[in-house]
Scaffold this active site. Structure first.
Site, short mmCIF file in Angstrom:
data_model
loop_
_atom_site.label_atom_id
_atom_site.label_comp_id
_atom_site.label_asym_id
_atom_site.label_seq_id
_atom_site.Cartn_x
_atom_site.Cartn_y
_atom_site.Cartn_z
N ASP A 67 0.91 -1.05 0.07
CA ASP A 67 -0.03 0.04 0.04
C ASP A 67 0.95 1.27 0.13
O ASP A 67 2.11 1.38 -0.03
CB ASP A 67 -0.95 0.00 1.15
CG ASP A 67 -0.18 -0.46 2.51
OD1 ASP A 67 0.90 -0.31 2.66
OD2 ASP A 67 -0.88 -1.04 3.36
N ASN A 136 -7.50 -2.25 14.59
CA ASN A 136 -9.06 -2.67 14.23
C ASN A 136 -9.00 -3.79 13.37
O ASN A 136 -10.30 -4.35 13.10
CB ASN A 136 -9.63 -1.50 13.72
CG ASN A 136 -9.02 -1.08 12.16
OD1 ASN A 136 -8.28 -1.86 11.93
ND2 ASN A 136 -9.80 -0.32 11.57
N HIS A 138 -7.26 -4.22 10.31
CA HIS A 138 -7.36 -4.19 9.11
C HIS A 138 -5.94 -4.95 8.67
O HIS A 138 -4.94 -5.01 9.27
CB HIS A 138 -7.30 -2.77 8.50
CG HIS A 138 -6.22 -1.92 9.13
ND1 HIS A 138 -6.20 -0.94 10.03
CD2 HIS A 138 -4.72 -1.97 8.75
CE1 HIS A 138 -4.85 -0.34 10.15
NE2 HIS A 138 -4.07 -1.18 9.55
N GLU A 143 -9.75 -1.69 5.51
CA GLU A 143 -10.57 -1.52 6.65
C GLU A 143 -11.68 -2.29 6.88
O GLU A 143 -12.06 -2.53 5.93
CB GLU A 143 -11.02 -0.03 6.75
CG GLU A 143 -9.61 0.98 6.69
CD GLU A 143 -8.98 1.30 7.89
OE1 GLU A 143 -9.05 0.51 8.87
OE2 GLU A 143 -8.32 2.30 7.97
#
Length: 231
Positions: A67, A136, A138, A143
């Site tokens: 990414d 979280n 991801h 996400e």
């Protein structure tokens, strides 16, 4: 799924570097998918040490990264291109033009996503993919959402991810709110996946690896892969 145990960060870094190094030795022309963040820094240090000691060389290796932030050029110190150059690319003998990241300043991110997906496909989707995990759940910048993205795509970052990454910026307002990332579909096409959660992410990693498989915790899709190793 195979689990390797490491009590300390140094031990984990050595284990991960050993797995990557073994792949490079066995398959000199291999393709690697690489990650950024605090978790793999020790691994990259070990790989650099092995290269400088003459035990490992990268002259035929090709790399693609997971990414990149939207809006940051490769010479921005907060970009993932800059991170990779600092911690690995500039310190080993990777071939010129053999390292790839999404273009965070592309004028059309949808077009850039298609270009990068085609590039990853042309390189065979990688022989080994290094993956971390967010607080979280991801993976990359995938996400929590209502579906698993199939391919490279631009994404809006959640507030929790922005807050978590703000430690690397002068102000939280400086953290980009968008990124471009490999989708879970792209991830599952790698031949092998290596997962390295940081010490402060063990709880979410355990939930991801042993729980159900909802898109709201993206990482659980990875245990479906036929060659998954977790640390």
């Amino acid at each position: 799924m195979r689990i390797l145990k490491a009590e300390k960060y140094e031990e984990m870094s050595a284990l991960v570097a050993g797995v990557i190094g073994a792949r490079v030795l066995l398959q000199p022309r291999c393709g690697l998918v690489l990650a950024t963040g605090s978790s793999p820094i020790g691994t990259y240090e070990k790989l650099v040490e092995a290269h400088r000691a003459g035990r490992l060389e990268f002259s035929q290796v090709r790399t693609v990264n997971l990414d990149e932030y939207c809006g940051l050029s490769g010479d921005n110190p907060q970009s993932y291109r800059y991170f990779m150059e600092k911690h690995l690319f500039s310190q080993v003998n990777l071939p010129q033009g053999g390292t790839h990241l999404p273009n965070g300043t592309a004028p059309d991110m949808e077009a850039e996503a298609r270009r990068y997906e085609a590039l990853v496909e042309s390189l065979g989707y990688a022989d080994l993919q290094l993956r971390g995990i967010g607080h979280n759940g991801h993976i990359g910048f995938n996400e929590p959402c209502d579906s698993f993205p199939a391919a490279v795509h631009p994404v809006e970052l959640t507030e929790s991810t922005i807050q978590a990454n703000s430690r690397l910026f002068d102000r939280v307002e400086d953290v980009p709110t968008r990124a471009i990332t490999m989708g879970t579909g792209t991830t599952l096409k790698a031949r092998r996946i290596l997962l390295i959660p940081g010490a402060d992410k063990r709880a979410i990693a355990e939930k991801a690896l042993t729980g159900p498989i909802p898109p709201r915790v993206p990482r659980p899709v990875l245990p479906l892969h036929r060659h998954l190793t977790g640390i």
